[in-house]
Scaffold this active site. Structure first.
Site, PDB file in Angstrom:
ATOM      1  N   LYS A   1       0.805  -1.227   0.000  1.00 48.86           N
ATOM      2  CA  LYS A   1       0.000   0.000   0.000  1.00 48.86           C
ATOM      3  C   LYS A   1       0.831   1.267   0.000  1.00 48.86           C
ATOM      4  CE  LYS A   1      -4.057  -2.058   1.856  1.00 48.86           C
ATOM      5  NZ  LYS A   1      -5.193  -1.846   2.724  1.00 48.86           N
TER       6      LYS A   1
ATOM      7  N   LYS B   1      -1.757   2.227   9.395  1.00 47.91           N
ATOM      8  CA  LYS B   1      -2.151   1.150   8.476  1.00 47.91           C
ATOM      9  C   LYS B   1      -0.950   0.304   8.062  1.00 47.91           C
ATOM     10  CE  LYS B   1      -5.434   2.140   5.347  1.00 47.91           C
ATOM     11  NZ  LYS B   1      -6.186   2.887   4.275  1.00 47.91           N
TER      12      LYS B   1
ATOM     13  N   LYS C   1     -17.662  -5.577   2.731  1.00 41.31           N
ATOM     14  CA  LYS C   1     -18.834  -5.037   2.052  1.00 41.31           C
ATOM     15  C   LYS C   1     -20.024  -5.987   2.212  1.00 41.31           C
ATOM     16  CE  LYS C   1     -15.500  -3.047  -1.061  1.00 41.31           C
ATOM     17  NZ  LYS C   1     -14.687  -3.308  -2.262  1.00 41.31           N
TER      18      LYS C   1
ATOM     19  N   ARG D   1      -7.732  -7.260  -9.764  1.00 49.30           N
ATOM     20  CA  ARG D   1      -8.472  -8.498 -10.090  1.00 49.30           C
ATOM     21  C   ARG D   1      -9.929  -8.128 -10.311  1.00 49.30           C
ATOM     22  NH1 ARG D   1     -11.306  -8.409  -5.362  1.00 49.30           N
ATOM     23  NH2 ARG D   1     -10.139  -7.664  -3.567  1.00 49.30           N
TER      24      ARG D   1
ATOM     25  N   ARG E   1     -24.859  -9.411  -0.660  1.00 49.02           N
ATOM     26  CA  ARG E   1     -24.024 -10.618  -0.492  1.00 49.02           C
ATOM     27  C   ARG E   1     -24.704 -11.528   0.524  1.00 49.02           C
ATOM     28  NH1 ARG E   1     -17.648  -9.008  -0.415  1.00 49.02           N
ATOM     29  NH2 ARG E   1     -17.750  -7.290  -1.914  1.00 49.02           N
TER      30      ARG E   1
HETATM   31  P1  ADP Z   1      -8.026  -3.405   3.431  1.00 50.37           P
HETATM   32  O1  ADP Z   1      -7.086  -3.728   2.309  1.00 50.37           O
HETATM   33  O2  ADP Z   1      -7.609  -4.006   4.732  1.00 50.37           O
HETATM   34  O3  ADP Z   1      -9.450  -3.658   3.083  1.00 50.37           O
HETATM   35  P2  ADP Z   1      -8.371  -0.527   2.941  1.00 50.37           P
HETATM   36  O4  ADP Z   1      -7.268   0.447   2.872  1.00 50.37           O
HETATM   37  O5  ADP Z   1      -9.070  -0.887   1.661  1.00 50.37           O
HETATM   38  O6  ADP Z   1      -7.852  -1.834   3.710  1.00 50.37           O
HETATM   39  O7  ADP Z   1      -9.463  -0.007   3.960  1.00 50.37           O
HETATM   40  C1  ADP Z   1     -10.561  -0.797   4.355  1.00 50.37           C
HETATM   41  C2  ADP Z   1     -11.628   0.065   4.980  1.00 50.37           C
HETATM   42  O8  ADP Z   1     -11.092   0.765   6.139  1.00 50.37           O
HETATM   43  C3  ADP Z   1     -12.166   1.161   4.075  1.00 50.37           C
HETATM   44  O9  ADP Z   1     -13.195   0.706   3.214  1.00 50.37           O
HETATM   45  C4  ADP Z   1     -12.660   2.154   5.104  1.00 50.37           C
HETATM   46  O10 ADP Z   1     -13.901   1.686   5.615  1.00 50.37           O
HETATM   47  C5  ADP Z   1     -11.623   2.069   6.220  1.00 50.37           C
HETATM   48  N1  ADP Z   1     -10.522   3.074   6.040  1.00 50.37           N
HETATM   49  C6  ADP Z   1      -9.358   2.894   5.364  1.00 50.37           C
HETATM   50  N2  ADP Z   1      -8.599   4.035   5.382  1.00 50.37           N
HETATM   51  C7  ADP Z   1      -9.293   4.956   6.086  1.00 50.37           C
HETATM   52  C8  ADP Z   1      -9.072   6.334   6.460  1.00 50.37           C
HETATM   53  N3  ADP Z   1      -7.960   6.997   6.114  1.00 50.37           N
HETATM   54  N4  ADP Z   1     -10.040   6.956   7.196  1.00 50.37           N
HETATM   55  C9  ADP Z   1     -11.173   6.296   7.541  1.00 50.37           C
HETATM   56  N5  ADP Z   1     -11.447   5.018   7.239  1.00 50.37           N
HETATM   57  C10 ADP Z   1     -10.533   4.333   6.509  1.00 50.37           C
END
Ligand code: ADP
Length: 447
Positions: free
Chosen positions: A116, A158, A237, A291, A337
């Site tokens: 990421k 993260k 989701k 994907r 889903r």
């Molecule tokens: P993963 O790969 O673990 O799914 P993502 O980066 O796609 O991680 O984030 C998953 C979810 O976490 C997002 O859909 C959102 O709900 C929450 N999220 C991620 N980054 C942020 C942020 N900067 N602020 C608020 N919520 C976040």
């Protein structure tokens, strides 16, 4: 075009890929674990190979067994579906090294987007708007504290290799910071074997909006508009809709073109999804999935496109079947889903389906691999199907969802179907007025 495609997946997506192949005149090979010998896609595929015991690491994640099955059957391409090996750059390389086509992007693109920190850096340089945050990874807690001050609290720690919401920790105030960073690091180390972390401004009540793209090997890059996936539980989701009820036509066109242009700049090949958080009229990139996604059917319905067919055509070196001008939006689509889980506690509920009747009629699509008498094995993801409804307006779509749910029969196991019926009584859902925390708040309130 390919003669024979090996489907390296299971469940509804394996069946979905088989269907696209059949319509293209391609023979299919199903690979399956012993637990999936009776799966519908195994029954329907032209050939099938048992590749191991139930545990995914010994079957669906075992690269050597999948390659062996492809060589024995003479498959000329492998479709990885979603999950399992679909975003494993090494798998893509090994497939190619055996003279077999991997139906997906280059291993390099998979690798960059799987990290990421690298993904953010790459996308930022390609012109994609980012969540304000650290410039790359954070070394020490001291450094992290300084960066957090400059971003401004609340901040999110993260994991660079994160997925499925793991390795993500919120620090609301400076007092929470050290703990959040150390916990995120140790969680990431345990789950992904990589403790690299970075910081992002925490957005309080955003929506999750993602753009579907596709790029062929002739330099054509198109976008298919957005999906709104804000209705989530534990970062998973639950319900998705296309298009988003929150965007205007202008906003849609603008973020679509920014995304399309960035993908063109990257020289990406295949289908993919760029995920954003959306708050106060602004988009912030969070990640790219290299994907096909679970929720792709809602985009198929509103753009009248078979995305799996496009994906296979692209891998075979053909041109996209549509230019950007030919991609227009019609009506609305919603996907639910359906999981074999207790609708209150979400505890998995595997077992035998004693009665099964899928809904039908106008504007209803049911993507699932289950059937009457099928036994859901306990070893895998609990999603057993997707109910997709569509219609000229969002209102008609909601009416069809209500009608389709009332027709659906799945007995013998618990499912999340009652959750969607309750959701249809919620004014905020009906008006499209929700954000990424709305569903969890509602479920807590509804007890
Ligand atoms: P993963 O790969 O673990 O799914 P993502 O980066 O796609 O991680 O984030 C998953 C979810 O976490 C997002 O859909 C959102 O709900 C929450 N999220 C991620 N980054 C942020 C942020 N900067 N602020 C608020 N919520 C976040």
């Amino acid at each position: 075009m390919f003669q024979k495609v090996l489907i390296a997946n299971r469940g509804e997506i394996a069946l979905r890929i088989h269907r696209a192949c059949q319509e293209l005149g391609i023979h299919t090979v199903a690979v399956h674990s012993t637990a999936d010998a009776n799966a519908m896609h195994v029954r329907l595929a032209d050939e099938s190979v048992c590749i191991g015991p139930p545990a995914a690491k010994d079957s669906y994640l075992d690269i050597s067994r999948i390659i062996a099955a492809a060589e024995i059957t003479g498959a000329d391409a492998i479709h990885p579906g979603y999950g399992f090996l679909s975003e494993n750059a090494r798998f893509a390389e090994i497939v190619a090294a055996h003279g077999i086509t991997f139906i997906g992007p280059s291993a390099d693109h998979i690798r960059v987007m799987g990290d990421k920190i690298a993904a953010k850096d790459t996308m930022g340089r390609a012109g994609i708007p980012l969540v304000p945050g650290s410039d790359g990874g954070i070394g020490s807690v001291e450094e992290g504290r300084k960066v957090a001050e400059s971003i401004g609290y609340p901040v999110l720690v993260k994991a660079a290799s994160g997925g499925g919401g793991r390795g993500m920790k919120l620090a609301r105030t400076p007092a929470d910071f050290d703990d959040a960073m150390l916990t995120a690091k140790s969680e990431a180390k345990a789950a992904f074997g990589d403790d690299a972390v970075y910081l992002e401004k925490y957005l309080e009540l955003p929506r999750h909006i993602e753009i579907q793209i596709a790029a062929d090997s002739h330099g054509n890059v198109v976008q298919f508009g957005e999906r709104d996936c804000s209705l989530q539980r534990r970062n998973q989701k639950v319900v998705e809709e296309a298009l988003s009820p929150a965007l205007t036509q202008e906003q849609r066109a603008e973020i679509g073109e920014i995304t399309r242009a960035a993908i063109e700049k990257l020289g990406y090949l295949g289908v993919g999804t760029i995920e954003y958080l959306y708050e106060n009229d602004r988009f912030y990139f969070i990640e790219m999935n290299t994907r096909i996604q679970v929720e792709h059917p809602i985009t198929e319905q509103v753009t009248d496109t078979d995305l799996i067919r496009e994906q296979i055509r692209i891998a075979a070196g053909e041109k996209l079947s549509k230019t950007q001008d030919q991609i227009t939006f019609r009506g609305h689509a919603i996907e639910c889903r359906i999981n074999a889980e207790d609708p209150q506690t979400f505890t998995p509920s595997p077992g035998k389906i004693t009665d099964f009747h899928p809904p039908g009629g106008p504007g209803v699509r049911f993507d699932s691999g289950v059937y009457d008498g099928y036994t859901i094995p306990p070893y895998y993801d609990s999603m057993i199907g997707k109910l997709i409804v569509f219609g000229d307006t969002r209102e008609l779509c909601l009416a069809r969802l209500r009608r389709a749910l009332s027709e659906t029969v799945i007995t013998g196991v618990k499912t999340t179907l009652p959750l969607f019926e309750r959701l249809l009584n919620e004014p905020d859902f009906l008006s499209g007025n929700y954000h990424i925390h709305w569903l969890e708040h509602w479920m807590e309130g509804a007890g």
